[in-house]
Design a protein around this motif. Structure first.
Motif, PDB file in Angstrom:
ATOM      1  N   SER A 142      24.452  40.312  57.786  1.00 22.89           N
ATOM      2  CA  SER A 142      23.905  40.181  56.431  1.00 22.89           C
ATOM      3  C   SER A 142      22.472  40.700  56.228  1.00 22.89           C
ATOM      4  O   SER A 142      22.174  41.180  55.143  1.00 22.89           O
ATOM      5  N   PRO A 143      21.550  40.611  57.226  1.00 22.29           N
ATOM      6  CA  PRO A 143      20.194  41.105  56.932  1.00 22.29           C
ATOM      7  C   PRO A 143      20.155  42.596  56.613  1.00 22.29           C
ATOM      8  O   PRO A 143      19.270  43.033  55.866  1.00 22.29           O
ATOM      9  N   SER A 144      21.108  43.380  57.148  1.00 18.87           N
ATOM     10  CA  SER A 144      21.003  44.823  56.948  1.00 18.87           C
ATOM     11  C   SER A 144      21.862  45.333  55.796  1.00 18.87           C
ATOM     12  O   SER A 144      21.823  46.518  55.486  1.00 18.87           O
ATOM     13  N   LEU A 145      22.640  44.457  55.166  1.00 19.40           N
ATOM     14  CA  LEU A 145      23.493  44.934  54.079  1.00 19.40           C
ATOM     15  C   LEU A 145      22.717  45.018  52.769  1.00 19.40           C
ATOM     16  O   LEU A 145      21.659  44.421  52.614  1.00 19.40           O
ATOM     17  N   ASN A 146      23.298  45.738  51.804  1.00 18.04           N
ATOM     18  CA  ASN A 146      22.618  45.983  50.538  1.00 18.04           C
ATOM     19  C   ASN A 146      22.835  44.811  49.575  1.00 18.04           C
ATOM     20  O   ASN A 146      23.959  44.588  49.113  1.00 18.04           O
ATOM     21  N   PRO A 147      21.776  44.047  49.241  1.00 13.86           N
ATOM     22  CA  PRO A 147      21.962  42.845  48.408  1.00 13.86           C
ATOM     23  C   PRO A 147      22.486  43.145  47.005  1.00 13.86           C
ATOM     24  O   PRO A 147      23.288  42.386  46.469  1.00 13.86           O
ATOM     25  N   THR A 148      22.047  44.290  46.421  1.00  9.06           N
ATOM     26  CA  THR A 148      22.499  44.615  45.062  1.00  9.06           C
ATOM     27  C   THR A 148      24.003  44.806  45.024  1.00  9.06           C
ATOM     28  O   THR A 148      24.702  44.270  44.157  1.00  9.06           O
ATOM     29  N   LEU A 149      24.504  45.575  45.998  1.00  8.01           N
ATOM     30  CA  LEU A 149      25.952  45.826  46.079  1.00  8.01           C
ATOM     31  C   LEU A 149      26.708  44.517  46.263  1.00  8.01           C
ATOM     32  O   LEU A 149      27.724  44.260  45.595  1.00  8.01           O
ATOM     33  N   LEU A 150      26.201  43.662  47.166  1.00  5.10           N
ATOM     34  CA  LEU A 150      26.876  42.389  47.431  1.00  5.10           C
ATOM     35  C   LEU A 150      26.896  41.510  46.186  1.00  5.10           C
ATOM     36  O   LEU A 150      27.927  40.901  45.865  1.00  5.10           O
ATOM     37  N   THR A 151      25.773  41.463  45.462  1.00  6.14           N
ATOM     38  CA  THR A 151      25.727  40.649  44.246  1.00  6.14           C
ATOM     39  C   THR A 151      26.715  41.167  43.213  1.00  6.14           C
ATOM     40  O   THR A 151      27.450  40.398  42.585  1.00  6.14           O
ATOM     41  N   PHE A 152      26.753  42.491  43.073  1.00  8.45           N
ATOM     42  CA  PHE A 152      27.681  43.097  42.117  1.00  8.45           C
ATOM     43  C   PHE A 152      29.133  42.749  42.472  1.00  8.45           C
ATOM     44  O   PHE A 152      29.921  42.328  41.619  1.00  8.45           O
ATOM     45  N   MET A 153      29.477  42.913  43.764  1.00  9.41           N
ATOM     46  CA  MET A 153      30.843  42.607  44.198  1.00  9.41           C
ATOM     47  C   MET A 153      31.149  41.129  43.995  1.00  9.41           C
ATOM     48  O   MET A 153      32.262  40.745  43.613  1.00  9.41           O
ATOM     49  N   ALA A 154      30.146  40.273  44.254  1.00 11.39           N
ATOM     50  CA  ALA A 154      30.359  38.832  44.132  1.00 11.39           C
ATOM     51  C   ALA A 154      30.646  38.436  42.687  1.00 11.39           C
ATOM     52  O   ALA A 154      31.615  37.718  42.408  1.00 11.39           O
ATOM     53  N   ILE A 155      29.844  38.970  41.761  1.00 14.57           N
ATOM     54  CA  ILE A 155      30.037  38.580  40.357  1.00 14.57           C
ATOM     55  C   ILE A 155      31.363  39.114  39.841  1.00 14.57           C
ATOM     56  O   ILE A 155      32.115  38.412  39.157  1.00 14.57           O
ATOM     57  N   SER A 156      31.710  40.359  40.242  1.00 13.60           N
ATOM     58  CA  SER A 156      32.999  40.883  39.770  1.00 13.60           C
ATOM     59  C   SER A 156      34.163  40.120  40.402  1.00 13.60           C
ATOM     60  O   SER A 156      35.206  39.947  39.774  1.00 13.60           O
ATOM     61  N   SER A 157      33.990  39.635  41.648  1.00 10.31           N
ATOM     62  CA  SER A 157      35.047  38.825  42.263  1.00 10.31           C
ATOM     63  C   SER A 157      35.241  37.527  41.508  1.00 10.31           C
ATOM     64  O   SER A 157      36.379  37.119  41.231  1.00 10.31           O
ATOM     65  N   ALA A 158      34.126  36.867  41.168  1.00 13.24           N
ATOM     66  CA  ALA A 158      34.242  35.610  40.421  1.00 13.24           C
ATOM     67  C   ALA A 158      34.908  35.858  39.080  1.00 13.24           C
ATOM     68  O   ALA A 158      35.778  35.092  38.643  1.00 13.24           O
ATOM     69  N   ALA A 159      34.537  36.981  38.425  1.00 12.16           N
ATOM     70  CA  ALA A 159      35.104  37.290  37.109  1.00 12.16           C
ATOM     71  C   ALA A 159      36.592  37.579  37.209  1.00 12.16           C
ATOM     72  O   ALA A 159      37.410  36.972  36.503  1.00 12.16           O
ATOM     73  N   LEU A 160      36.963  38.488  38.125  1.00 12.57           N
ATOM     74  CA  LEU A 160      38.372  38.887  38.209  1.00 12.57           C
ATOM     75  C   LEU A 160      39.242  37.760  38.728  1.00 12.57           C
ATOM     76  O   LEU A 160      40.361  37.561  38.264  1.00 12.57           O
ATOM     77  N   GLY A 161      38.708  36.996  39.717  1.00 11.56           N
ATOM     78  CA  GLY A 161      39.476  35.860  40.223  1.00 11.56           C
ATOM     79  C   GLY A 161      39.764  34.871  39.114  1.00 11.56           C
ATOM     80  O   GLY A 161      40.857  34.320  39.021  1.00 11.56           O
ATOM     81  N   GLY A 162      38.773  34.665  38.223  1.00 13.04           N
ATOM     82  CA  GLY A 162      38.993  33.754  37.110  1.00 13.04           C
ATOM     83  C   GLY A 162      39.946  34.311  36.071  1.00 13.04           C
ATOM     84  O   GLY A 162      40.904  33.663  35.668  1.00 13.04           O
ATOM     85  N   TRP A 163      39.705  35.561  35.655  1.00 12.51           N
ATOM     86  CA  TRP A 163      40.510  36.136  34.577  1.00 12.51           C
ATOM     87  C   TRP A 163      41.965  36.312  34.960  1.00 12.51           C
ATOM     88  O   TRP A 163      42.865  36.034  34.182  1.00 12.51           O
ATOM     89  N   MET A 164      42.192  36.829  36.173  1.00  6.37           N
ATOM     90  CA  MET A 164      43.575  37.152  36.537  1.00  6.37           C
ATOM     91  C   MET A 164      44.357  35.895  36.872  1.00  6.37           C
ATOM     92  O   MET A 164      45.573  35.892  36.833  1.00  6.37           O
ATOM     93  N   GLY A 165      43.645  34.793  37.206  1.00  8.05           N
ATOM     94  CA  GLY A 165      44.368  33.567  37.492  1.00  8.05           C
ATOM     95  C   GLY A 165      44.824  32.846  36.238  1.00  8.05           C
ATOM     96  O   GLY A 165      45.623  31.921  36.309  1.00  8.05           O
ATOM     97  N   LEU A 166      44.296  33.276  35.066  1.00  8.20           N
ATOM     98  CA  LEU A 166      44.540  32.502  33.852  1.00  8.20           C
ATOM     99  C   LEU A 166      46.015  32.422  33.467  1.00  8.20           C
ATOM    100  O   LEU A 166      46.496  31.381  33.071  1.00  8.20           O
TER     101      LEU A 166
END
Length: 333
Positions: A142-166
């Motif tokens: 984790s120290p060497s990974l890109n935080p912006t990319l990870l945050t973007f992937m995380a928010i889209s995961s939360a969004a898609l996981g929520g929307w597609m489960g509806l």
């Protein structure tokens, strides 16, 4: 045969989480993949064979990418150590490989399909123990990974996981999408506080195990059969209600603890906007957990499902279910 598969499952996990060298980590991931495949395709139904094939292809691709990232890094820096991943290209490749292993957005398409094709016990293994090695690798690098990319992937995961489960009606698919959105919560904090990621993962594993074991006891695969299980074991259904609300992260249940700590840490890191967005997106998840809970406990007779009622059982509930549900509801208080 089953003994061999479960042993190699635990062996592969142990090899990956205790390794320092990229090749041993990769070997552990491969052992894991090969051990779970027969457990997915056990029932010889076309659906489960298809699930096993999909699982094999995605995991093989992800493992190859892990190998590729580590080799690129070794070629540039001469380091095979997992914590010494410094080359930017290999960091990007590794992020995508681990996202593919875990089922993070945008590599999430395989996960609901595979979970839908496998039996409930295997589904439990797939959504908990099979996610453990990639999460550990993510924490170590984790120290060497890109935080912006990870945050973007995380928010889209939360969004898609929520929307597609509806609008899902199958319990296994709902659990898959819930897993995707929980992984979003784990990924958003990884660059800032990896320990929180692990804590979130442990608590998520516990709550998911409780839900899967209850569903397995009641033998429920869809919402319509879930509606008839209250007759079989009313107390178990009530515990299912509490465990699902805990997964949704409602205080004062256990599931609120990681969300609370993560939001606190994100606001300390000046990421209040990201924290607000991901908290609002977890409301989508709350909706489908409430739907599951509603079907399990609140829909009382006479209701319109044309399923047979199940017989009331006086069999004592499995001890592990009792321990897991208690922990999934009581750890925070």
């Amino acid at each position: 045969a089953k003994l061999i598969f479960t042993t190699s499952l635990f062996l592969g996990t142990t090899i990956t989480i205790s390794s320092n060298h990229w090749i041993t980590a990769w070997a552990g991931l491969e052992i894991n993949t090969l051990a779970i495949l027969p457990l997915i395709s056990k029932s010889h139904h076309p659906r489960s064979i298809e699930a096993a094939t999909k699982y094999f292809l995605t995991q093989a691709t992800a493992s190859t990418l892990v190998l590729f990232a580590s080799m690129t890094n070794a070629w540039h820096t001469g380091q095979w150590d997992i914590t010494q991943l410094t080359h930017p290209t290999s960091c990007l490749i590794l992020t995508s490989a681990i996202a593919m292993k875990l089922g993070l957005v945008p590599f999430h398409f395989w996960f609901p399909e595979v979970l839908q094709g496998s039996p409930l016990a295997t589904g439990l293994l797939l959504s908990t123990i099979m996610k453990f090695p990639p999460v550990v690798l993510l924490v170590m690098t984790s120290p060497s990974l890109n935080p912006t990319l990870l945050t973007f992937m995380a928010i889209s995961s939360a969004a898609l996981g929520g929307w597609m489960g509806l609008n899902q009606t199958q319990t296994r698919k709902i659990m898959a999408f819930s897993s995707i959105s929980h992984l979003g919560w784990m990924t958003i904090i990884i660059s800032y506080d990896p320990k929180l990621t692990l804590l979130n993962f442990y608590l998520y594993t516990m709550m998911t195990a409780a839900v899967f074991l209850i569903l397995n006891t009641n033998n429920t695969l869809s919402l319509s059969t879930l509606m008839t299980t209250w007759a079989k074991n009313p107390t178990l259904s009530a515990m299912l209600l509490l465990t699902l609300l805990s997964l949704a992260g409602l205080p004062p249940l256990t599931g609120f603890l990681p969300k609370w700590l993560i939001i606190q840490e994100l606001t300390k890191q000046d990421m209040a906007i990201a924290a607000t967005v991901i908290s609002l997106l977890s409301l989508l998840g709350l909706f489908f957990y409430l739907r599951l809970a509603y079907c399990a406990t609140i829909t009382l007779p006479p209701h319109t499902t044309n399923h047979m009622k199940q017989w009331h059982t006086n069999k004592p509930v499995n001890t592990s279910i009792a321990i897991l549900t208690t922990m999934s509801t009581m750890l925070l208080p």
